[in-house]
Every structure is written in structure tokens, then in C-alpha cells.
Design a protein around this motif. Structure first.
Motif, short mmCIF file in Angstrom:
data_model
loop_
_atom_site.label_atom_id
_atom_site.label_comp_id
_atom_site.label_asym_id
_atom_site.label_seq_id
_atom_site.Cartn_x
_atom_site.Cartn_y
_atom_site.Cartn_z
N VAL A 145 42.32 42.28 31.47
CA VAL A 145 41.00 42.24 32.10
C VAL A 145 41.12 41.77 33.54
CG1 VAL A 145 38.73 41.14 32.09
CG2 VAL A 145 39.75 41.89 29.93
N ASN A 146 41.85 40.69 33.75
CA ASN A 146 42.02 40.17 35.11
C ASN A 146 42.76 41.16 35.99
OD1 ASN A 146 40.72 37.64 34.90
ND2 ASN A 146 42.48 36.79 33.82
N ARG A 147 43.81 41.77 35.46
CA ARG A 147 44.58 42.75 36.23
C ARG A 147 43.70 43.90 36.70
NH1 ARG A 147 47.20 47.41 33.48
NH2 ARG A 147 48.29 48.58 35.11
N LEU A 148 42.88 44.43 35.82
CA LEU A 148 42.04 45.57 36.18
C LEU A 148 40.96 45.19 37.19
CD1 LEU A 148 41.61 47.22 32.65
CD2 LEU A 148 43.17 47.90 34.48
N ILE A 149 40.33 44.05 36.98
CA ILE A 149 39.29 43.62 37.91
C ILE A 149 39.88 43.35 39.29
CG2 ILE A 149 37.61 41.81 38.44
CD1 ILE A 149 37.08 41.58 35.42
N GLU A 150 41.03 42.69 39.32
CA GLU A 150 41.67 42.39 40.60
C GLU A 150 42.14 43.65 41.31
OE1 GLU A 150 44.63 39.62 39.37
OE2 GLU A 150 43.15 38.04 38.92
N SER A 151 42.28 44.75 40.58
CA SER A 151 42.69 46.03 41.17
C SER A 151 41.52 46.83 41.71
CB SER A 151 43.46 46.85 40.14
OG SER A 151 44.67 46.21 39.77
N GLY A 152 40.29 46.33 41.52
CA GLY A 152 39.14 46.95 42.14
C GLY A 152 38.29 47.86 41.28
N VAL A 153 38.47 47.82 39.95
CA VAL A 153 37.65 48.67 39.10
C VAL A 153 36.21 48.17 39.10
CG1 VAL A 153 39.63 49.27 37.67
CG2 VAL A 153 38.11 47.41 36.94
N HIS A 154 35.30 49.00 38.61
CA HIS A 154 33.87 48.72 38.73
C HIS A 154 33.21 48.32 37.42
CE1 HIS A 154 35.18 51.55 41.88
NE2 HIS A 154 34.49 50.74 42.66
N GLY A 155 34.01 48.15 36.39
CA GLY A 155 33.50 47.73 35.09
C GLY A 155 34.66 47.71 34.11
#
Length: 297
Positions: A30-40
Motif C-alpha cells: 500500500v505504501n509503495r503504491l501510494i508513494e509512487s503516485g497512484v490515485h487510489g
């Protein structure tokens, strides 16, 4: 109401060697994806193996995703079941846990008429008060949401969008055309069609490849919004070599294998959906190597 837009990864569900959910690694993803700029973040989707998790496991997975996301991005929860009664129960549970948006797949196995599908979704919408995204994936469920039915459902206040994984671009275009002017968003469930969805007036995509290349997938949307169509097209084209490896197995299995090969201990998909031939694994390794060398992440 939550804005439905951008690149939303249907997050994989990490598992250990005994096929138990690895909550620590789920939070890391979850952290990896959010930190990569995804929108949800979309929990319990097809790539998240929601089809094979127990109800208790679904509750834990969703809780971990919501707690870790910590309101940085909206959390989508897959709550569709075969029966309307069970779908309502799971949808209420997801809302109580703090999900921002529900994704409700069509019922499966038994054939449903368009009127039955309409009534099913209307009753689910009446039971909750958060946005619902319809999920059309007829190759997996056997039931397709016709464009006219989606247009009717779009008139219900909290039915806010649809994810189309039919692979039929004309079907997605009809969703867009028949709901134009309504507060309704059309998302591509086919990663290869995200830019074309945006160009046609859609809102983005629920993208399995974003588990592997989250920065690149987010760049499709961000560059499109910024008016940089050449960069958006390049980001879109970047995933073609990886999608070509889907011929070696179930796309869910290919995606999870790729994330494991990137060095994250996410494990395999739950049996029996966990086999990829040796040549498939080698092909995935080569694609990942090529992408690293060209800066695609």
C-alpha cells in the motif's frame, strides 16, 4: 462524494508459503503504491484474489489497506457476491470499515437478465450511502452489463461509475456516450486502453499493471491531464512487453509473479491458480530487466 479518477491499482494480496495473508507485506505494498503516485487503492479485486479469500480474510485485508492508506488516497473495496443479500451485507461491512468506494462485480455462474442486474444494483445502492462502481467483466462472470443498463443505473445517485473489463473498446465507448452529462465515471479495466479511455472522455483505469509499474501507470494519467499526450502515449506503450507475457498464464498470476521477482515477498497466488511455466517466468524476468534498464518503474 469521492472523486473517481486516475490510476487505481487492484492491489495484490501477499501470502506466505502456507497461503496465509501476509499483512505486513500488504501494508508495505500500500505504501509503495501510494508513494509512487497512484490515485487510489482497490482492495479485494481480481488481482487481489478476492474470489478466493474467506469473508474473515477479506475483512482483514480491507482493514489493513484502509489503516495503511490513512486517507492519503481513496480506498475501493470489492464487495460483489453472487446473491444480492450477500452483496449488501459485504457492502455494508466495507462501508463500516471505512471504505470510500465500493466496486461491485456482476453476479456470476447463473445467467442474469438485464432487468435482474438492474434490480440487483439498485437494491445494493439503496442499502449503502457511499459511491458504487459497477464492474463489468463478462469473460469471468458470464454476465455482461449492457450499455443501456449502465445508463439506467447511472441515474441512481450513488452509482458513480463503471469499470469495463470486457476488452471491447466499443462497449466502453457506449458507456461513455450514454452517460455523458451525468455525474458518472467510466474506468478502463483493460490496461492497454487507459489512454484511449481518457481521450474518449473516461476517467482513468483500474490497472493491474500498476502493481508492477506504479510510477509508469500513474504517468499515463498525469501526463494526459497536463496535456502532454506524447509522454502519456509513451507511458501507455511501455507496458506492452509486459502484457505480452500474459499468454503464459492467468494475468493475476503473472502480475503477482512479477512483483515477487521485483524483490517483494508477496508469494504466489492461492492454489490452484499459481502455476507459470519456466519459459513464462524467464520471459517476465527479461521484461523486468529491460524495464529497469530503461527506467520504467
Amino acid at each position: 462524494m469521492t472523486e473517481i479518477r486516475g490510476i487505481i491499482p487492484p492491489i495484490i494480496t501477499p501470502m506466505d508459503e502456507e497461503e496465509a495473508v501476509n499483512e505486513k507485506e500488504l501494508a508495505n505494498q500500500v505504501n509503495r503504491l501510494i508513494e509512487s503516485g497512484v490515485h487510489g487503492i482497490f482492495a479485494l479485486g481480481t488481482n487481489g484474489e478476492g474470489y478466493i479469500l474467506s469473508e474473515e480474510e477479506k475483512e482483514r485485508v480491507l482493514s489493513v489497506v484502509i489503516e495503511t492508506a490513512a486517507e492519503r488516497v481513496p480506498v475501493y473495496a470489492g464487495t460483489g457476491c453472487v446473491s444480492t443479500k450477500d452483496t449488501i451485507r459485504m457492502s455494508k461491512k466495507a462501508q463500516a470499515l471505512g471504505a470510500d468506494v465500493l466496486s461491485v462485480i456482476t453476479p456470476w455462474f447463473a445467467a442474469a437478465s438485464q432487468e435482474e442486474l438492474y434490480i440487483h444494483y439498485r437494491q445494493v445502492a439503496e442499502a449503502v450511502d457511499i459511491p458504487i462502481v459497477l464492474y463489468n467483466i463478462p469473460a469471468r462472470t458470464g454476465n455482461a452489463l449492457a450499455p443501456a443498463t449502465v445508463a439506467r443505473l447511472a441515474d441512481i445517485d450513488n452509482i458513480a461509475g463503471v469499470k469495463d473489463s470486457s476488452g471491447n473498446f466499443d462497449n466502453m465507448l457506449q458507456y461513455i456516450e450514454l452517460t455523458r452529462g451525468k455525474k458518472f465515471c467510466v474506468l478502463s479495466g483493460n490496461d492497454s486502453l487507459i489512454l484511449w479511455n481518457l481521450l474518449a472522455g473516461g476517467a482513468g483505469g483500474i490497472a493491474g499493471c500498476a502493481n508492477v509499474f506504479p510510477e509508469n501507470m500513474a504517468a499515463i494519467y498525469e501526463n494526459f491531464i497536463a496535456g502532454n499526450l506524447d509522454a502519456a502515449r509513451k507511458a501507455q506503450d511501455n507496458i506492452r512487453p509486459f502484457r505480452n507475457t500474459f499468454r503464459y498464464g492467468n494475468p493475476n498470476t503473472v502480475v503477482k509473479t512479477a512483483v515477487e521477482l521485483l524483490g517483494y515477498p508477496v508469494g504466489k497466488c492461492r492454489s490452484p491458480f499459481h502455476q507459470i511455466p519456466r519459459e513464462g517466468v524467464e520471459a517476465i524476468k527479461q521484461v523486468l530487466k529491460d524495464c529497469r534498464e530503461t527506467g520504467i518503474r
